[in-house]
Design a protein around this motif. Structure first.
Motif, mmCIF file in Angstrom:
data_model
loop_
_atom_site.group_PDB
_atom_site.id
_atom_site.type_symbol
_atom_site.label_atom_id
_atom_site.label_comp_id
_atom_site.label_asym_id
_atom_site.label_seq_id
_atom_site.Cartn_x
_atom_site.Cartn_y
_atom_site.Cartn_z
ATOM 1 N N GLY A 154 2.156 49.958 28.544
ATOM 2 C CA GLY A 154 1.781 48.611 28.934
ATOM 3 C C GLY A 154 2.227 48.271 30.329
ATOM 4 O O GLY A 154 2.915 49.044 30.992
ATOM 5 N N ILE A 155 1.821 47.100 30.758
ATOM 6 C CA ILE A 155 2.202 46.573 32.064
ATOM 7 C C ILE A 155 2.713 45.159 31.843
ATOM 8 O O ILE A 155 2.024 44.335 31.248
ATOM 9 C CB ILE A 155 1.013 46.559 33.043
ATOM 10 N N ASP A 156 3.949 44.912 32.278
ATOM 11 C CA ASP A 156 4.541 43.585 32.215
ATOM 12 C C ASP A 156 4.429 42.937 33.589
ATOM 13 O O ASP A 156 4.551 43.613 34.614
ATOM 14 C CB ASP A 156 6.029 43.647 31.852
ATOM 15 N N LEU A 157 4.230 41.617 33.613
ATOM 16 C CA LEU A 157 4.208 40.842 34.854
ATOM 17 C C LEU A 157 5.357 39.847 34.798
ATOM 18 O O LEU A 157 5.484 39.103 33.831
ATOM 19 C CB LEU A 157 2.883 40.101 35.004
ATOM 20 N N THR A 158 6.187 39.850 35.838
ATOM 21 C CA THR A 158 7.353 38.970 35.904
ATOM 22 C C THR A 158 7.383 38.284 37.257
ATOM 23 O O THR A 158 7.327 38.950 38.291
ATOM 24 C CB THR A 158 8.663 39.776 35.711
ATOM 25 N N GLU A 159 7.482 36.959 37.247
ATOM 26 C CA GLU A 159 7.612 36.212 38.502
ATOM 27 C C GLU A 159 9.064 36.214 38.935
ATOM 28 O O GLU A 159 9.955 35.919 38.133
ATOM 29 C CB GLU A 159 7.128 34.773 38.320
ATOM 30 N N THR A 160 9.323 36.552 40.194
ATOM 31 C CA THR A 160 10.658 36.516 40.777
ATOM 32 C C THR A 160 10.594 35.747 42.089
ATOM 33 O O THR A 160 9.507 35.391 42.549
ATOM 34 C CB THR A 160 11.199 37.946 41.057
ATOM 35 N N VAL A 161 11.740 35.528 42.717
ATOM 36 C CA VAL A 161 11.752 34.845 44.009
ATOM 37 C C VAL A 161 11.093 35.697 45.087
ATOM 38 O O VAL A 161 10.620 35.174 46.091
ATOM 39 C CB VAL A 161 13.193 34.465 44.429
ATOM 40 N N ASP A 162 11.042 37.019 44.879
ATOM 41 C CA ASP A 162 10.438 37.923 45.859
ATOM 42 C C ASP A 162 8.937 38.096 45.676
ATOM 43 O O ASP A 162 8.263 38.619 46.546
ATOM 44 C CB ASP A 162 11.103 39.299 45.792
ATOM 45 N N GLY A 163 8.404 37.697 44.514
ATOM 46 C CA GLY A 163 6.985 37.856 44.252
ATOM 47 C C GLY A 163 6.730 38.183 42.800
ATOM 48 O O GLY A 163 7.570 37.947 41.925
ATOM 49 N N LEU A 164 5.581 38.760 42.521
ATOM 50 C CA LEU A 164 5.174 39.134 41.173
ATOM 51 C C LEU A 164 5.492 40.608 40.961
ATOM 52 O O LEU A 164 4.958 41.472 41.651
ATOM 53 C CB LEU A 164 3.676 38.887 40.993
ATOM 54 N N VAL A 165 6.377 40.909 39.992
ATOM 55 C CA VAL A 165 6.751 42.287 39.707
ATOM 56 C C VAL A 165 5.821 42.837 38.628
ATOM 57 O O VAL A 165 5.712 42.276 37.544
ATOM 58 C CB VAL A 165 8.227 42.402 39.252
#
Length: 129
Positions: free
Chosen positions: A42-53
Motif C-alpha cells: 500500500g501507499i500511505d499519505l501523511t501531511e507534515t510541515v515539510d509537505g505530503l509524505v
C-alpha cells in the motif's frame, strides 16, 4: 529552445521533491489490518510541515521486488518518478519501501506493485490497481 525549456521545468519540479528513508517506522493500524488478511502492499499519505509524505510499504511476504511510479502533474505538463528495488523483510511488520515528500499542492497519482522471484505480480495498489 523548446527542449531546454522542458528540461529546466522538469529540473525545477524535481528540486521540490525530497527523498527520505524511514525504514524502522512501525506499521499503522490500517497496515496491520491489511497484513492480517494476507500478502499486502500500500501507499500511505501523511501531511507534515515539510509537505505530503508518500510512503510505500509491503508485507514481508508480499514479494521479492517492488516498483512505484508517481506521475506528478505541473502547469507545464507531467513527469514520472520511478523507484524500485528488492524487498528486504525485517521482522513481521510492514516493510517500508520508500518515503518521498512532495509539495502539498502537488497533483499526482501513485501506483505500487510487488513481484515474486519468478516475476509474477503479487500485489498492486494505486492508480489502475
Amino acid at each position: 529552445m523548446g527542449i531546454k525549456l522542458i528540461s529546466l521545468s522538469s529540473l525545477a519540479a524535481l528540486a521540490s521533491i525530497w527523498f527520505a528513508v524511514e525504514v524502522d517506522e512501525a506499521p499503522s493500524e490500517a497496515r496491520l489490518a491489511q497484513l492480517g488478511s494476507g500478502p499486502a502492499c500500500g501507499i500511505d499519505l501523511t501531511e507534515t510541515v515539510d509537505g505530503l509524505v508518500v510512503t510505500a510499504w509491503s508485507a514481508p511476504d508480499a514479494g521479492a521486488s517492488w516498483d512505484m511510479i508517481i506521475t506528478q502533474r505541473t502547469g507545464g505538463g507531467s513527469f514520472d518518478i520511478y523507484q524500485g528495488g528488492d524487498i528486504d523483510a525485517r521482522g513481521e511488520g510492514a516493510v517500508i519501501l520508500s518515503d518521498i515528500t512532495l509539495d502539498m499542492e502537488t497533483d499526482f497519482n501513485a501506483r505500487l506493485s510487488t513481484w515474486s522471484q519468478q516475476g509474477e505480480l503479487l500485489c498492486r495498489w494505486g492508480q489502475d490497481a
